[in-house]
Design an enzyme around this catalytic site. Structure first.
Site, mmCIF file in Angstrom:
data_model
loop_
_atom_site.group_PDB
_atom_site.id
_atom_site.type_symbol
_atom_site.label_atom_id
_atom_site.label_comp_id
_atom_site.label_asym_id
_atom_site.label_seq_id
_atom_site.Cartn_x
_atom_site.Cartn_y
_atom_site.Cartn_z
ATOM 1 N N LEU A 16 10.137 35.559 -5.909
ATOM 2 C CA LEU A 16 9.780 35.687 -4.494
ATOM 3 C C LEU A 16 9.052 34.463 -3.966
ATOM 4 O O LEU A 16 9.103 34.143 -2.781
ATOM 5 C CB LEU A 16 8.891 36.929 -4.283
ATOM 6 C CG LEU A 16 9.523 38.288 -4.578
ATOM 7 C CD1 LEU A 16 8.465 39.388 -4.499
ATOM 8 C CD2 LEU A 16 10.652 38.567 -3.600
ATOM 9 N N GLY B 180 3.501 29.596 -7.164
ATOM 10 C CA GLY B 180 2.119 29.197 -6.951
ATOM 11 C C GLY B 180 1.723 28.089 -7.907
ATOM 12 O O GLY B 180 2.562 27.513 -8.613
ATOM 13 N N GLY B 181 0.432 27.796 -7.936
ATOM 14 C CA GLY B 181 -0.052 26.705 -8.765
ATOM 15 C C GLY B 181 0.066 26.972 -10.247
ATOM 16 O O GLY B 181 0.261 26.044 -11.044
ATOM 17 N N GLY C 67 2.141 29.658 -11.591
ATOM 18 C CA GLY C 67 3.293 30.471 -11.970
ATOM 19 C C GLY C 67 4.041 30.986 -10.761
ATOM 20 O O GLY C 67 3.843 30.528 -9.637
ATOM 21 N N CYS C 68 4.909 31.959 -11.016
ATOM 22 C CA CYS C 68 5.773 32.510 -9.968
ATOM 23 C C CYS C 68 5.454 33.976 -9.696
ATOM 24 O O CYS C 68 4.841 34.654 -10.519
ATOM 25 C CB CYS C 68 7.243 32.375 -10.383
ATOM 26 S SG CYS C 68 7.797 30.684 -10.613
ATOM 27 N N LYS D 77 2.975 38.888 -10.231
ATOM 28 C CA LYS D 77 2.598 37.471 -10.328
ATOM 29 C C LYS D 77 2.428 37.121 -11.810
ATOM 30 O O LYS D 77 1.644 37.750 -12.531
ATOM 31 C CB LYS D 77 1.294 37.200 -9.580
ATOM 32 C CG LYS D 77 0.867 35.715 -9.655
ATOM 33 C CD LYS D 77 -0.553 35.506 -9.150
ATOM 34 C CE LYS D 77 -0.637 35.603 -7.658
ATOM 35 N NZ LYS D 77 -1.985 35.213 -7.172
ATOM 36 N N ASP E 171 -9.214 30.100 0.115
ATOM 37 C CA ASP E 171 -7.856 29.540 0.053
ATOM 38 C C ASP E 171 -6.947 30.242 1.069
ATOM 39 O O ASP E 171 -5.801 30.572 0.763
ATOM 40 C CB ASP E 171 -7.293 29.680 -1.358
ATOM 41 C CG ASP E 171 -6.068 28.783 -1.580
ATOM 42 O OD1 ASP E 171 -5.913 27.782 -0.847
ATOM 43 O OD2 ASP E 171 -5.270 29.075 -2.490
#
Length: 452
Positions: free
Chosen positions: A159, A162-163, A165-166, A181, A278
């Site tokens: 989907l 990220g920094g 992983g996925c 995640k 963030d």
């Protein structure tokens, strides 16, 4: 309740006073009533003799009998009143107990609407167990269940990235779709972010914060399971293939309002307060009805838990507040700055940082600021997708809010609560605001002229 107690005390004092007043009445002279010199016969005769009056017929005796009857009547009446008060007290206590149970049920119902019901649903799987972590019960899901649900983490189920992983789409039993995640926690930073996010989200329950369903671990890899957000992220909606075509003006204002509500909850209603640190369009997720929810709390901190001025500089370029970037000073106003950048993305349809040349970038704040305060130039820089659907007066209001949020000096920025209250009147009632929109749409004289 206090009124009933006061009334009861007043009645008690009144009865007490009445009793002692009557007890203090002096008895009538002995010879008239109780004298042994008066025989029963003479008493009987005197009763039938019209010329003789006995002491028992004295007016003082009548007066005493009247008071005695009045006292008895008052005692009966007050006793009945006390019984009524006692009954009302019992009813009040019953109502209080029932209300408490109802409030608990309503709270549980509200949590269910926010996604907690999905967590309880996970509990029926044999591969799920509850783990108590810092006072909260979290579902620990076996790795094999997640591996099967994501088809061995096949790339077709990705989907987003990220920094560390996925994020994968996963399908559990009974067609329950969730987001998983996957984090490579070989480094200390990744492991710290995983722990931080699980700890924080396990204690945060709000309609505009993504719902944590559980977590898992396998070797150096960690997994966080969330509710699935069907429309993915605001970043994908604005800057992906559709280029914001699904987001009308009112829908964008709703997303801004939802985001502000989520931030206000973190800043004002969490104890201790939470600074997201963030906030960005890729961390604002959208469900099937485009309700926005904050996600990715790996960098979030609780106010007062540590020295915020000595934190390692983290965040995303374009969203980081100047004082944090230059001096390392972090406050809730840092989140307000990032919110202002998101608001500019919604208005302009541009990324927060754009490349002008291989080694040169331009911030959306730097580029837009001179034009945001000029009413003649502002309509020309608005995202073309929403030009025909927005009210020009509302555009000026939202631009003014964005300008305040991205002020270089933190003290000049508003609190997120103030931002929230300024956005509510700009969002239609059916989307969570207070604006009543005519069926025909915005007035013709308030839209941007077609010549612009």
């Amino acid at each position: 309740m206090k009124l009933l107690l006061i009334l009861f005390v007043v009645l008690f004092v009144f009865l007490h006073q009445s009793f002692w007043i009557h007890a203090s009445i002096e008895p009538l002279p002995g010879p008239l009533v109780f004298s042994p010199l008066i025989s029963p016969v003479s008493t009987s005769m005197a009763a039938f003799s019209p010329g003789i009056q006995m002491g028992s017929e004295d007016p003082h005796h009548h007066h005493m009998d009247a008071h005695h009857k009045l006292l008895i009547a008052l005692i009966i009446a007050c006793s009945a009143l006390c019984l009524i008060i006692l009954a009302l007290l019992c009813l009040w206590l019953y109502h209080l107990k029932y209300s408490f149970k109802s409030s608990n049920k309503n709270a549980k119902s509200k949590d269910s609407e926010n996604g907690v019901v999905l967590s309880s649903f996970l509990g029926k799987f044999t591969s799920v167990r509850m783990v108590h972590k810092k006072g909260s019960a979290i579902s620990f899901i076996e790795y094999k269940l997640l591996e099967k649900a994501t088809d061995s983490f096949h790339e077709s189920n990705i989907l987003g990235e990220g920094g560390f992983g996925c994020v994968y789409k996963a399908k559990l039993d009974d067609n329950l779709h969730v987001a998983v995640k996957k984090l490579d926690c070989a480094t200390q930073d990744a492991g710290r972010e995983f722990e931080n996010e699980v700890d924080l989200l396990s204690n945060i329950h709000h309609p505009n914060v993504v719902c944590l369903l559980g977590y898992s671990a396998h070797d150096d890899t960690r997994f966080i399971v969330y509710e699935l957000m069907e429309n993915r992220s605001l970043d994908i909606q604005l800057h992906g293939p559709s280029h914001g075509s699904a987001l009308t003006w009112h829908m964008r204002m709703k997303i801004a309002l939802d985001t502000a509500r989520g931030l206000e909850y973190l800043h004002e209603h969490c104890n201790p307060a939470v600074i997201h640190r963030d906030l960005k369009s890729s961390n604002i997720l959208l469900d099937s009805k485009f309700n926005a929810k904050l996600s990715d709390f790996g960098l979030a901190i609780t106010d007062g838990s540590q020295n915020k001025n000595n934190l390692k500089l983290s965040g995303t370029l374009g969203y980081v507040a100047p004082e944090y970037l230059l001096d390392g000073k972090l406050t809730d106003k840092s989140d307000v700055y990032a919110f202002g950048v998101v608001l500019l993305e919604l208005l302009l349809g541009r990324r927060p940082v754009e490349k002008l040349a291989p080694a040169q970038c331009q911030s959306i704040v730097t580029w837009a600021m001179p034009q945001l305060t000029d009413r003649s130039k502002l309509p020309n820089i608005v995202d073309p997708v929403i030009k025909s659907t927005m009210d020009l007066k509302h555009l000026y209001q939202v631009a003014a809010v964005a300008v305040l949020c991205v002020q270089p000096e933190p003290s000049y920025r508003p609190l997120i609560t103030d931002v929230l209250h300024s956005l509510i009147p700009l969002v239609p009632v059916e989307l969570g605001g207070t604006l009543r929109v005519a069926p025909s749409g915005p007035p013709a004289d308030s839209t941007i002229p077609s010549g612009h």
